[in-house]
Motif scaffolding. Structure first.
Motif, PDB file in Angstrom:
ATOM      1  N   GLY A 109       0.434  -1.132  -0.118  1.00 21.18           N
ATOM      2  CA  GLY A 109       0.024   0.158   0.122  1.00 21.18           C
ATOM      3  C   GLY A 109       0.761   1.403  -0.191  1.00 21.18           C
ATOM      4  N   GLY A 110       1.987   1.458   0.716  1.00 18.40           N
ATOM      5  CA  GLY A 110       2.732   2.661   0.766  1.00 18.40           C
ATOM      6  C   GLY A 110       3.326   2.541  -0.299  1.00 18.40           C
ATOM      7  N   TYR A 111       4.201   1.373  -0.875  1.00 18.30           N
ATOM      8  CA  TYR A 111       4.497   1.590  -2.705  1.00 18.30           C
ATOM      9  C   TYR A 111       4.245   1.805  -3.515  1.00 18.30           C
ATOM     10  N   VAL A 112       3.157   1.893  -3.217  1.00 22.92           N
ATOM     11  CA  VAL A 112       1.894   1.926  -5.239  1.00 22.92           C
ATOM     12  C   VAL A 112       1.590   3.542  -4.357  1.00 22.92           C
ATOM     13  N   ALA A 113       1.138   3.824  -2.766  1.00 23.12           N
ATOM     14  CA  ALA A 113       1.200   5.557  -3.029  1.00 23.12           C
ATOM     15  C   ALA A 113       2.289   6.361  -3.218  1.00 23.12           C
ATOM     16  N   TYR A 114       3.398   5.305  -2.775  1.00 19.92           N
ATOM     17  CA  TYR A 114       4.505   6.186  -3.841  1.00 19.92           C
ATOM     18  C   TYR A 114       4.365   6.123  -4.837  1.00 19.92           C
ATOM     19  N   THR A 115       4.491   5.925  -5.774  1.00 25.50           N
ATOM     20  CA  THR A 115       4.148   5.149  -7.200  1.00 25.50           C
ATOM     21  C   THR A 115       3.229   6.417  -7.394  1.00 25.50           C
ATOM     22  N   VAL A 116       1.869   5.884  -7.193  1.00 30.20           N
ATOM     23  CA  VAL A 116       0.614   6.925  -8.067  1.00 30.20           C
ATOM     24  C   VAL A 116       0.848   8.311  -7.417  1.00 30.20           C
ATOM     25  N   SER A 151      -0.647  13.959  -6.451  1.00 33.79           N
ATOM     26  CA  SER A 151      -2.203  13.910  -5.358  1.00 33.79           C
ATOM     27  C   SER A 151      -2.069  12.975  -4.477  1.00 33.79           C
ATOM     28  N   PHE A 152      -1.183  13.470  -3.098  1.00 30.10           N
ATOM     29  CA  PHE A 152      -2.354  12.051  -2.261  1.00 30.10           C
ATOM     30  C   PHE A 152      -3.291  11.620  -2.307  1.00 30.10           C
ATOM     31  N   TRP A 153      -4.256  11.769  -3.029  1.00 30.08           N
ATOM     32  CA  TRP A 153      -5.651  11.632  -2.757  1.00 30.08           C
ATOM     33  C   TRP A 153      -5.696  10.652  -3.740  1.00 30.08           C
ATOM     34  N   ALA A 154      -5.369  10.895  -5.072  1.00 35.53           N
ATOM     35  CA  ALA A 154      -5.228  10.078  -5.353  1.00 35.53           C
ATOM     36  C   ALA A 154      -4.877   8.434  -5.498  1.00 35.53           C
ATOM     37  N   ALA A 155      -3.757   8.438  -4.146  1.00 35.32           N
ATOM     38  CA  ALA A 155      -3.180   7.736  -3.802  1.00 35.32           C
ATOM     39  C   ALA A 155      -3.655   6.368  -2.989  1.00 35.32           C
ATOM     40  N   LEU A 156      -4.311   7.679  -1.953  1.00 33.68           N
ATOM     41  CA  LEU A 156      -5.362   7.283  -1.004  1.00 33.68           C
ATOM     42  C   LEU A 156      -6.242   6.305  -1.597  1.00 33.68           C
ATOM     43  N   LEU A 157      -6.907   6.835  -2.661  1.00 31.55           N
ATOM     44  CA  LEU A 157      -7.790   6.002  -3.639  1.00 31.55           C
ATOM     45  C   LEU A 157      -7.635   5.313  -4.366  1.00 31.55           C
ATOM     46  N   LEU A 158      -6.475   5.158  -5.115  1.00 34.20           N
ATOM     47  CA  LEU A 158      -6.151   3.805  -6.134  1.00 34.20           C
ATOM     48  C   LEU A 158      -5.023   3.125  -4.476  1.00 34.20           C
ATOM     49  N   ALA A 159      -4.682   2.976  -4.276  1.00 30.71           N
ATOM     50  CA  ALA A 159      -3.900   2.346  -3.920  1.00 30.71           C
ATOM     51  C   ALA A 159      -4.184   0.942  -3.211  1.00 30.71           C
ATOM     52  N   PRO A 160      -4.701   1.266  -1.758  1.00 32.17           N
ATOM     53  CA  PRO A 160      -5.344   0.013  -0.999  1.00 32.17           C
ATOM     54  C   PRO A 160      -6.733  -0.534  -2.311  1.00 32.17           C
ATOM     55  N   LEU A 161      -7.263   0.295  -3.664  1.00 30.39           N
ATOM     56  CA  LEU A 161      -7.689  -0.854  -3.980  1.00 30.39           C
ATOM     57  C   LEU A 161      -7.285  -2.086  -5.117  1.00 30.39           C
TER      58      LEU A 161
END
Ligand code: ATP
Ligand code: MG
Lengths: 292, 232
Positions: free
Chosen positions: A51-58, A64-74
Motif C-alpha cells: 500500500g505504501g509503495y504503490v501510494a508513493y508511485t501513484v 496527488s496524495f488523494w489519488a494515491a489514497l483512493l487507488l493504492a488500497p484498491l
C-alpha cells in the motif's frame, strides 16, 4: 510547569490515538481472516507495505496524495483477491503450518519483488498540502495530518461496523463466521463471502500503509516492523476477535503514545509489555475463546 | 424425488458409508433408523453436499446432484436441519429465519409468515436472540429456517432428540403436515416409536449400509432386524 505537562498529555494522547488507528487498521484484517477462515497470513503486512509503495508511485505520477489514497488500497486489495483465489483458498483447511510456510514464502517474494521495482532505499511521501500544517492545542503543537489519520480510521471503523451490523450482507457474514457449513447449506456461496472478507482486510492494511507513508516514509523493512505489532494485537486481543484487536490496539497506542513522550528510550519494548501483561492474566487473549 | 444409489463416503481414511441406497418420494415421510454411529448423519451430510461421496449417485427428480457443493444443492430445493441445529446464536429469530432465503430478500416477510403458521410459538420470540431459545424452540427455528425457501425435499436429523413429549408430538404433526403439502421429508431417527408414527417407509442403517427397507408394520414384525440393528 503544569501547562508543560498539559501539552505533553495532549501530544501523548494524539500520538496514542494515531497509533491506535494505524495498529487497528493493520490488525483488523489479520484477525478476521484468522477467525473466520482459520487462515494465518504471515504476509498480511506485506500488503500494508505494498500500500505504501504503490501510494508513493501513484502520488509521484499524479502529484496527488488523494489519488494515491483512493487507488493504492484498491489495487492492493485486487492483487490480494487474485492471490486468495489462486493460493490461499487452497489452504483454508490445510492447517496453520502449511499456511505459514506459504505466506512466509510469499512475504519474501513480495519483499524481493518490491526491491526489484522500487529499490532498497526509503522514500518520503508528502502529506497533502491541506493537511501539512500544525495547530496548537493547550500549548501543544499538533500535526494536522495526525488528526486526519484518526478521523479516517474512525470513519472506516464506523463504515465497517455499520456494514456488519446493519446490512443483510453483514448478517450473512456474521452467520458464516459462526456456522459456515450451515450458511452454505442454506444456499449462500460461502467461498465468495470469504473472498470479500479477505479483500476488505487487505484493503484496510493497504490503507494504513498509505496513510503511514507521510509519517515514516516507505521502506523495505516496513512489512516486518508492522508484522510483529500486528501479531501482538491479534494474539493479545484473542485470535479472531475484532473487539479484542480494537482494545489491544488502543492499549498499544496508549503505552506507545505516552511511553514515547515520557520514556522514549524504551519505546520498542512497550508492545511486548502489553502482550505479556495481557497473556499473564488471560492466556487466550482478551476476547479469546476458552479452548484455543 | 430424491434417489440415492450405493453411496459411499469416508472421513479421512475411514470408510464410513459403505453402501447406502434409498429413495424419498413426494408427499411422504421416510425415516432412516439405526444405532449410534451407524452413519445416518453422515448420509444426510453427503446428500446435502457437506461431504463429498467417493462412490455412488444422488439424484433429484432424475438430475444428478452427486458431489455438488452445498449451496448448489440447497438452490435446487433441498432443505437441511442438522443434528446440532446450528442456530446462529447472535442473530435474532427473525434474522435466523431470513437466512433461509439466499436469493430474493423481498420474499422474507411472506416466508416468515408462512413458517410461523407451522411454529406459532416462534411468533413472540421473533426479536429474541437465537442463543436465548429453549431446545424445542431451537429445533423449531432450525426446521423453520430450512422451510423458508420452500424446499422440495427436507432432510431432518434427529428432530425429537432430547425434547419433551408434547414438543415431540407437535414436531411429528408438523412433519406430517409438510409431507401432506407435497414435500418429501427424510427424517433421521433413533427411536422406532417415533418412526412408526410418522413414516410411510423406513430404512434401517447399520455400519454404513442400508440393511432393511419396508413399511413400519414390516419392521414391527421383523424381530431379527430389530434385535440385530435397533434394540440395545
Ligand atoms: N467428522 C468426522 N470425522 C471422523 N469420523 C466421523 C466424523 N463424523 C462422524 N464420524 C464417524 O462416522 C461414523 C458415523 O457417524 P454418524 O454421525 O453418521 O452416525 P449416526 O448414525 O448419525 O449416529 P448418532 O445416532 O450418534 O447421531 C461414526 O463412527 C463416527 O465416529
Ligand atoms: Mg447422527
Amino acid at each position: 510547569m503544569s501547562s508543560h505537562v498539559a501539552s505533553l498529555l495532549v501530544a501523548g494522547s494524539l500520538d496514542a490515538l494515531t497509533y491506535w488507528s494505524l495498529a487497528f487498521m493493520v490488525a483488523a484484517g489479520l484477525t478476521v481472516v484468522f477467525g473466520m477462515l482459520g487462515f494465518l497470513n504471515a504476509a498480511h503486512t506485506s500488503f500494508y507495505m505494498l500500500g505504501g509503495y504503490v501510494a508513493y508511485t501513484v502520488a509521484g505520477a499524479t502529484g496527488s496524495f488523494w489519488a494515491a489514497l483512493l487507488l493504492a488500497p484498491l489495487l492492493v486489495a485486487v492483487t490480494g483477491v487474485i492471490l486468495e483465489r489462486l493460493l490461499f483458498a487452497k489452504l483454508y483447511r490445510a492447517g496453520h503450518a502449511s499456511q505459514l510456510l506459504l505466506t512466509i514464502g510469499l512475504a519474501y517474494v513480495i519483499a524481493e519483488a518490491s526491491k526489484l521495482v522500487w529499490g532498497d532505499s526509503a522514500f518520503a511521501v508528502a502529506p497533502p498540502p491541506s493537511l501539512a500544517g500544525r495547530i496548537t492545542v493547550l500549548g501543544a503543537t499538533l500535526p494536522v495530518y495526525h488528526l486526519f489519520i484518526i478521523g479516517a480510521a474512525m470513519v472506516l471503523v464506523c463504515v465497517i461496523a455499520a456494514l456488519l451490523l446493519g446490512t443483510r450482507l453483514g448478517m450473512v457474514i456474521r452467520a458464516a463466521s459462526v456456522h459456515p457449513e450451515m450458511v452454505g447449506a442454506l444456499g449462500f456461496k460461502v467461498r465468495d463471502i470469504y473472498t470479500l472478507v479477505f479483500a476488505v482486510g487487505l484493503y484496510l492494511a493497504a490503507f494504513a500503509g498509505v496513510v503511514m507513508a507521510p509519517l515514516e516514509g516507505v521502506y523495505p523493512a516496513m512489512a516486518d516492523d508492522a508484522l510483529v505489532q500486528a501479531f501482538i494485537v491479534v494474539v493479545a486481543g484473542g485470535l479472531g476477535s475484532l473487539p479484542g484487536a480494537f482494545i489491544v490496539a488502543g492499549l498499544l497506542g496508549l503505552v506507545q503514545g505516552f511511553g514515547s513522550v515520557f520514556f522514549s528510550a524504551y519505546a520498542m519494548f512497550f508492545p511486548f509489555t502489553v502482550l505479556g501483561g495481557v497473556l499473564l492474566f488471560r492466556p487466550v487473549g482478551l476476547f479469546g475463546a476458552k479452548s484455543a | 424425488m430424491l434417489r440415492v444409489e450405493h453411496l459411499q463416503a469416508r472421513y479421512g481414511r475411514s470408510q464410513i458409508l459403505q453402501d447406502v441406497s434409498l429413495h424419498s418420494g413426494a408427499s411422504e415421510v421416510v425415516c432412516l433408523l439405526g444405532r449410534n454411529g451407524a452413519g445416518k448423519s453422515t448420509t444426510l451430510k453427503c446428500l446435502m453436499g457437506l461431504l463429498v461421496p467417493n462412490a455412488g449417485a444422488v439424484s433429484l427428480d432424475g438430475a444428478a446432484i452427486t458431489g455438488l457443493p452445498a449451496y448448489a444443492i440447497a438452490r435446487r430445493g433441498i432443505g437441511y436441519v442438522p443434528e446440532e441445529r446450528l442456530i446462529f446464536p447472535k442473530l435474532t429469530v427473525a434474522e435466523n429465519l431470513s437466512m433461509g432465503i439466499w436469493h430474493d430478500r423481498s420474499q422474507v416477510p411472506a416466508s416468515i409468515d408462512r413458517v410461523l403458521g407451522y411454529f406459532p410459538r416462534l411468533k413472540e420470540k421473533l426479536r429474541a436472540r437465537g442463543n436465548t431459545l429453549s431446545g424445542g424452540e431451537q429445533q423449531m427455528l432450525s426446521i423453520g429456517r430450512a422451510l423458508m425457501a420452500e424446499p422440495r425435499v427436507l432432510l431432518v436429523d434427529e428432530p425429537t432428540e432430547g425434547l419433551a413429549p408434547v414438543i415431540v408430538q407437535a414436531l411429528e404433526r408438523t412433519l406430517l403436515a409438510l409431507a401432506a403439502s407435497g414435500t418429501s421429508v427424510l427424517v433421521v431417527e433413533s427411536k422406532l416409536a417415533v418412526a412408526s408414527r410418522i413414516a410411510a417407509r423406513i430404512y434401517v442403517m447399520a455400519k454404513g449400509k442400508t440393511v432393511f427397507h419396508g413399511k413400519p408394520d414390516d419392521l414391527q414384525d421383523n424381530h431379527e432386524i430389530r434385535r440385530e440393528f435397533l434394540e440395545v
